[in-house]
Each structure stands twice: as C-alpha cells, then as structure tokens.
Design a protein around this motif. Structure first.
Motif, PDB file in Angstrom:
ATOM      1  N   HIS A  24      68.046 -31.165   8.672  1.00  0.00           N
ATOM      2  CA  HIS A  24      66.678 -30.843   8.255  1.00  0.00           C
ATOM      3  C   HIS A  24      66.025 -32.156   7.853  1.00  0.00           C
ATOM      4  O   HIS A  24      66.657 -32.996   7.214  1.00  0.00           O
ATOM      5  CB  HIS A  24      66.670 -29.862   7.080  1.00  0.00           C
ATOM      6  N   VAL A  35      66.248 -23.257   0.739  1.00  0.00           N
ATOM      7  CA  VAL A  35      67.157 -22.830   1.802  1.00  0.00           C
ATOM      8  C   VAL A  35      67.448 -21.359   1.583  1.00  0.00           C
ATOM      9  O   VAL A  35      67.848 -20.954   0.489  1.00  0.00           O
ATOM     10  CB  VAL A  35      68.473 -23.644   1.805  1.00  0.00           C
ATOM     11  N   GLN A  36      67.230 -20.560   2.628  1.00  0.00           N
ATOM     12  CA  GLN A  36      67.522 -19.136   2.555  1.00  0.00           C
ATOM     13  C   GLN A  36      68.626 -18.802   3.539  1.00  0.00           C
ATOM     14  O   GLN A  36      68.598 -19.236   4.692  1.00  0.00           O
ATOM     15  CB  GLN A  36      66.269 -18.314   2.827  1.00  0.00           C
ATOM     16  N   VAL A  45      75.394 -24.545  -1.506  1.00  0.00           N
ATOM     17  CA  VAL A  45      74.524 -25.138  -0.498  1.00  0.00           C
ATOM     18  C   VAL A  45      74.242 -26.561  -0.961  1.00  0.00           C
ATOM     19  O   VAL A  45      73.914 -26.777  -2.131  1.00  0.00           O
ATOM     20  CB  VAL A  45      73.195 -24.364  -0.332  1.00  0.00           C
ATOM     21  N   TYR A  47      72.303 -30.463   0.270  1.00  0.00           N
ATOM     22  CA  TYR A  47      71.420 -31.198   1.172  1.00  0.00           C
ATOM     23  C   TYR A  47      71.675 -32.671   0.885  1.00  0.00           C
ATOM     24  O   TYR A  47      71.508 -33.119  -0.250  1.00  0.00           O
ATOM     25  CB  TYR A  47      69.951 -30.848   0.924  1.00  0.00           C
ATOM     26  N   THR A  70      68.538 -17.180  -1.853  1.00  0.00           N
ATOM     27  CA  THR A  70      67.637 -18.323  -1.920  1.00  0.00           C
ATOM     28  C   THR A  70      68.222 -19.404  -2.821  1.00  0.00           C
ATOM     29  O   THR A  70      68.625 -19.135  -3.953  1.00  0.00           O
ATOM     30  CB  THR A  70      66.263 -17.891  -2.453  1.00  0.00           C
ATOM     31  N   VAL A  83      72.115 -30.047   5.859  1.00  0.00           N
ATOM     32  CA  VAL A  83      72.224 -28.871   5.005  1.00  0.00           C
ATOM     33  C   VAL A  83      73.619 -28.310   5.268  1.00  0.00           C
ATOM     34  O   VAL A  83      73.971 -28.044   6.414  1.00  0.00           O
ATOM     35  CB  VAL A  83      71.166 -27.801   5.350  1.00  0.00           C
ATOM     36  N   ALA A  96      70.401 -19.173   8.780  1.00  0.00           N
ATOM     37  CA  ALA A  96      69.816 -19.835   7.613  1.00  0.00           C
ATOM     38  C   ALA A  96      68.524 -20.536   8.009  1.00  0.00           C
ATOM     39  O   ALA A  96      68.345 -20.919   9.172  1.00  0.00           O
ATOM     40  CB  ALA A  96      70.789 -20.843   7.020  1.00  0.00           C
ATOM     41  N   ALA A  98      65.864 -23.650   6.358  1.00  0.00           N
ATOM     42  CA  ALA A  98      65.497 -24.628   5.333  1.00  0.00           C
ATOM     43  C   ALA A  98      64.010 -24.909   5.503  1.00  0.00           C
ATOM     44  O   ALA A  98      63.542 -25.131   6.625  1.00  0.00           O
ATOM     45  CB  ALA A  98      66.302 -25.913   5.494  1.00  0.00           C
ATOM     46  N   SER A 100      60.757 -27.204   3.657  1.00  0.00           N
ATOM     47  CA  SER A 100      60.363 -28.172   2.633  1.00  0.00           C
ATOM     48  C   SER A 100      58.849 -28.169   2.464  1.00  0.00           C
ATOM     49  O   SER A 100      58.099 -27.852   3.394  1.00  0.00           O
ATOM     50  CB  SER A 100      60.889 -29.568   2.972  1.00  0.00           C
TER      51      SER A 100
END
Length: 127
Positions: A24, A35-36, A45, A47, A70, A83, A96, A98, A100
């Motif tokens: 991402h 991020v879901q 999770v 990053y 979430t 991610v 998933a 992501a 921003s």
C-alpha cells in the motif's frame, strides 16, 4: 488542510495461509491509515512493521463469522510499504482493504497519537 482521501488498496487471496500481505502506498501529509479485514479473526495488522490498533468489529450479512474488523494507524510511513495481516489460523479466501487519508491533524481515532499505535492496548490478540 482538509481531510482528503489518499488511496485505497484491495487484496484478495484464495490460498490457505495464516498471514496475508500486500503493498500500500501512502502519500501526503498528516496521514491516517485504516485497514479493514473481512470474515476471519485477526491477531495483528502491521504497516511497514508498525502495529496498527484494533478499533472495532461489525457483523455483516446476518452474523456468523461474516465480520468486518477495522485496524488504524496515525501518521503511517510515506511511500510503498507492506500491510501484513496475521490470522488466528490458516484460512482461504481472505479479503482486506487499506485506505489512507491526508490532512488528519492531531490525535487519530481511538486516542491514537500520531506516530503511535498504542490506543490503550497492545494492538494484538484474537479479534
């Protein structure tokens, strides 16, 4: 500066695994990352190696294990980073997203300070 959408990255993986990873790219200033993760219980999770904070879970489609989880991170690193989602077991058909946002000043959701993932917990554990 107003809050604005930066970019979203969607990842779908049908292979059985306990982890899921994808790239991402965050660009801009005063960033916030969401991020879901759908369906399965997530343990963590990250990053760019930084832990996101678990924010919430919501049932979808009548409940069961159809849940949307979430995770959030204030002030994520800019550029293209990984991610990495870790599940509580190996699963197939993992999905998933992501997303921003720029222009998010001060503290993020759930009391997450910029550059931090410490929203009152470790950001780990079965969710």
């Amino acid at each position: 500066m107003a809050v604005a959408f930066d970019v979203a990255t969607e990842n779908y993986n049908a292979a059985s695994s306990i982890t899921q990873s994808f790239s991402h790219t965050c660009t801009g200033a005063n960033l916030f990352l969401i991020v879901q993760v759908s369906r399965y219980a997530t343990v963590s999770v990250t990053y760019n190696g930084v832990a996101l904070t678990y924010l919430s879970a919501a049932s979808a489609f009548g409940g069961g294990n159809a849940r949307l989880r979430t995770w959030v991170l204030a002030s994520p690193a800019t550029g293209t980073n990984t991610v990495l989602i870790t599940y509580d077991a190996a699963y197939t058909y993992r999905h998933a997203v992501a997303a921003s946002f720029t222009g998010v000043l001060g503290y993020g959701a759930a009391g997450v300070a910029p550059g931090s993932s410490a929203g009152g917990g470790s950001g780990t554990g079965r969710r």
